[in-house]
Motif scaffolding. Structure first.
Motif, PDB file in Angstrom:
ATOM      1  N   GLN A  58       0.599  -0.957   0.073  1.00  0.00           N
ATOM      2  CA  GLN A  58      -0.027  -0.018  -0.008  1.00  0.00           C
ATOM      3  C   GLN A  58       0.636   1.459  -0.260  1.00  0.00           C
ATOM      4  OE1 GLN A  58      -2.969   0.225   3.089  1.00  0.00           O
ATOM      5  NE2 GLN A  58      -4.227   1.871   2.068  1.00  0.00           N
ATOM      6  N   PHE A  59       0.236   2.504  -0.615  1.00  0.00           N
ATOM      7  CA  PHE A  59       1.196   3.703  -0.509  1.00  0.00           C
ATOM      8  C   PHE A  59       0.103   5.148  -0.647  1.00  0.00           C
ATOM      9  CE2 PHE A  59       0.864   2.387  -4.827  1.00  0.00           C
ATOM     10  CZ  PHE A  59       0.371   3.235  -6.240  1.00  0.00           C
ATOM     11  N   ASP A  60       0.530   5.969  -0.381  1.00  0.00           N
ATOM     12  CA  ASP A  60      -0.815   7.349  -0.564  1.00  0.00           C
ATOM     13  C   ASP A  60      -0.994   7.305  -1.193  1.00  0.00           C
ATOM     14  OD1 ASP A  60      -1.329   9.270   0.773  1.00  0.00           O
ATOM     15  OD2 ASP A  60      -0.497  10.626  -0.411  1.00  0.00           O
ATOM     16  N   GLY A  61      -2.418   7.173  -1.289  1.00  0.00           N
ATOM     17  CA  GLY A  61      -3.471   7.621  -2.747  1.00  0.00           C
ATOM     18  C   GLY A  61      -3.532   6.160  -3.761  1.00  0.00           C
ATOM     19  N   ALA A  62      -3.708   5.115  -3.576  1.00  0.00           N
ATOM     20  CA  ALA A  62      -3.396   4.288  -4.108  1.00  0.00           C
ATOM     21  C   ALA A  62      -4.715   3.353  -3.604  1.00  0.00           C
ATOM     22  CB  ALA A  62      -2.004   3.033  -3.607  1.00  0.00           C
ATOM     23  N   ASP A  63      -5.447   2.947  -5.138  1.00  0.00           N
ATOM     24  CA  ASP A  63      -6.624   2.328  -4.900  1.00  0.00           C
ATOM     25  C   ASP A  63      -6.098   0.562  -4.708  1.00  0.00           C
ATOM     26  OD1 ASP A  63      -8.627   4.114  -4.835  1.00  0.00           O
ATOM     27  OD2 ASP A  63      -7.832   4.502  -6.749  1.00  0.00           O
ATOM     28  N   LEU A  64      -7.246  -0.501  -4.047  1.00  0.00           N
ATOM     29  CA  LEU A  64      -6.767  -1.655  -4.386  1.00  0.00           C
ATOM     30  C   LEU A  64      -7.873  -2.293  -5.129  1.00  0.00           C
ATOM     31  CD1 LEU A  64      -6.039  -3.685  -2.644  1.00  0.00           C
ATOM     32  CD2 LEU A  64      -8.169  -3.902  -0.725  1.00  0.00           C
ATOM     33  N   ILE A  65      -6.471  -3.346  -5.284  1.00  0.00           N
ATOM     34  CA  ILE A  65      -7.116  -4.282  -6.381  1.00  0.00           C
ATOM     35  C   ILE A  65      -6.746  -5.828  -5.736  1.00  0.00           C
ATOM     36  CG2 ILE A  65      -6.869  -5.759  -9.174  1.00  0.00           C
ATOM     37  CD1 ILE A  65      -5.503  -3.493  -9.731  1.00  0.00           C
ATOM     38  N   TYR A  79      -8.042 -13.264 -11.760  1.00  0.00           N
ATOM     39  CA  TYR A  79      -9.565 -12.367 -11.907  1.00  0.00           C
ATOM     40  C   TYR A  79      -9.751 -11.621 -10.492  1.00  0.00           C
ATOM     41  CZ  TYR A  79     -11.248 -13.991 -15.924  1.00  0.00           C
ATOM     42  OH  TYR A  79     -11.476 -14.600 -17.155  1.00  0.00           O
ATOM     43  N   TYR A  80      -9.513 -10.270 -10.517  1.00  0.00           N
ATOM     44  CA  TYR A  80      -9.087  -9.268  -9.846  1.00  0.00           C
ATOM     45  C   TYR A  80     -10.087  -8.091  -9.874  1.00  0.00           C
ATOM     46  CZ  TYR A  80      -4.304 -10.516  -9.498  1.00  0.00           C
ATOM     47  OH  TYR A  80      -2.605 -10.903  -8.465  1.00  0.00           O
ATOM     48  N   LEU A  81     -11.024  -7.721  -8.541  1.00  0.00           N
ATOM     49  CA  LEU A  81     -11.655  -6.908  -7.716  1.00  0.00           C
ATOM     50  C   LEU A  81     -11.099  -5.737  -7.881  1.00  0.00           C
ATOM     51  CD1 LEU A  81     -15.180  -6.302  -7.868  1.00  0.00           C
ATOM     52  CD2 LEU A  81     -14.726  -7.355  -5.481  1.00  0.00           C
ATOM     53  N   MET A  82     -11.545  -4.335  -8.030  1.00  0.00           N
ATOM     54  CA  MET A  82     -11.501  -3.309  -7.861  1.00  0.00           C
ATOM     55  C   MET A  82     -12.657  -2.582  -7.639  1.00  0.00           C
ATOM     56  SD  MET A  82      -9.570   0.258 -10.169  1.00  0.00           S
ATOM     57  CE  MET A  82      -8.492   0.917  -9.374  1.00  0.00           C
ATOM     58  N   GLN A  83     -12.873  -2.432  -6.300  1.00  0.00           N
ATOM     59  CA  GLN A  83     -14.023  -2.296  -5.943  1.00  0.00           C
ATOM     60  C   GLN A  83     -14.119  -0.547  -6.282  1.00  0.00           C
ATOM     61  OE1 GLN A  83     -13.824  -3.519  -2.062  1.00  0.00           O
ATOM     62  NE2 GLN A  83     -16.084  -4.793  -1.717  1.00  0.00           N
ATOM     63  N   LYS A  84     -13.563   0.656  -5.766  1.00  0.00           N
ATOM     64  CA  LYS A  84     -13.194   1.811  -5.438  1.00  0.00           C
ATOM     65  C   LYS A  84     -11.809   2.592  -6.288  1.00  0.00           C
ATOM     66  CE  LYS A  84     -15.515   2.754  -0.856  1.00  0.00           C
ATOM     67  NZ  LYS A  84     -15.502   3.335  -0.542  1.00  0.00           N
ATOM     68  N   PRO A 108      -0.337 -11.681  -7.079  1.00  0.00           N
ATOM     69  CA  PRO A 108      -0.279 -10.879  -5.898  1.00  0.00           C
ATOM     70  C   PRO A 108      -1.918 -10.952  -5.668  1.00  0.00           C
ATOM     71  CG  PRO A 108      -0.098  -9.718  -6.727  1.00  0.00           C
ATOM     72  CD  PRO A 108      -0.054 -10.781  -7.840  1.00  0.00           C
ATOM     73  N   LEU A 109      -2.566 -11.344  -3.746  1.00  0.00           N
ATOM     74  CA  LEU A 109      -3.520 -11.094  -3.208  1.00  0.00           C
ATOM     75  C   LEU A 109      -3.682  -9.375  -4.101  1.00  0.00           C
ATOM     76  CD1 LEU A 109      -3.087 -13.382  -0.335  1.00  0.00           C
ATOM     77  CD2 LEU A 109      -4.166 -14.596  -2.760  1.00  0.00           C
ATOM     78  N   GLN A 110      -3.270  -9.203  -3.332  1.00  0.00           N
ATOM     79  CA  GLN A 110      -3.206  -7.476  -3.529  1.00  0.00           C
ATOM     80  C   GLN A 110      -2.713  -6.744  -4.572  1.00  0.00           C
ATOM     81  OE1 GLN A 110      -3.490  -6.037   0.383  1.00  0.00           O
ATOM     82  NE2 GLN A 110      -5.463  -6.913   0.761  1.00  0.00           N
ATOM     83  N   ILE A 111      -2.901  -5.573  -5.144  1.00  0.00           N
ATOM     84  CA  ILE A 111      -1.700  -4.639  -6.130  1.00  0.00           C
ATOM     85  C   ILE A 111      -2.602  -3.706  -5.255  1.00  0.00           C
ATOM     86  CG2 ILE A 111      -1.954  -4.093  -8.213  1.00  0.00           C
ATOM     87  CD1 ILE A 111      -1.771  -7.054  -9.236  1.00  0.00           C
ATOM     88  N   PHE A 112      -1.982  -2.290  -5.797  1.00  0.00           N
ATOM     89  CA  PHE A 112      -2.110  -1.056  -5.303  1.00  0.00           C
ATOM     90  C   PHE A 112      -1.706  -0.587  -6.341  1.00  0.00           C
ATOM     91  CE2 PHE A 112      -1.556  -2.999  -0.915  1.00  0.00           C
ATOM     92  CZ  PHE A 112      -3.317  -2.897  -0.497  1.00  0.00           C
ATOM     93  N   VAL A 113      -3.022   0.161  -7.150  1.00  0.00           N
ATOM     94  CA  VAL A 113      -2.529   0.837  -7.965  1.00  0.00           C
ATOM     95  C   VAL A 113      -2.769   2.842  -8.159  1.00  0.00           C
ATOM     96  CG1 VAL A 113      -4.191   0.570  -8.693  1.00  0.00           C
ATOM     97  CG2 VAL A 113      -3.225   1.182 -10.812  1.00  0.00           C
TER      98      VAL A 113
END
Length: 118
Positions: A58-65, A79-84, A108-113
């Protein structure tokens, strides 16, 4: 956190990853499809280029996938879900191909973008 450039050619999105090609990968493997292309359309806001900062941490301002289904090794990726996205509820799924493994070393289980604003 590392920035990655995504380029739209015609109707198709590709990640600009020359090191993947240099190691024997094909340009077709770099095409963003099955929901990832629609996400890039939204993020690019009618441009043919978008730069995304991407990391497993996680980093500042990133959205989670979030990974919702890891694909069979024959297909690769997951397959990944981006909720917000940027504070807005979007609930979009996308397939990220085996190139994800090249970038991260695994699926990865999570990707921050986060989109880089110009």
């Amino acid at each position: 956190m590392k920035p990655y450039k995504f380029i739209k050619t015609g109707a198709d999105w590709y990640i600009d990853l020359p090191e993947f090609i240099e190691q024997g990968g094909s340009i077709g493997d770099l095409q963003m499809v099955d929901g990832a292309d629609k996400m890039l359309d939204m993020m690019a806001e009618n441009c043919d280029l978008v730069i995304l900062c991407i990391d497993k941490e996680q980093f500042d301002g990133a959205d989670l996938i979030t990974l919702i289904e890891k694909c069979d090794p024959y297909i690769g990726g997951g397959y990944y879900l981006m909720q917000k996205y940027e504070g807005k509820e979007i609930n979009r799924t996308m397939w990220l191909c085996q190139v994800t493994e090249f970038v991260f070393g695994d699926i990865p289980l999570q990707i921050f973008v986060k989109r880089e604003k110009s």
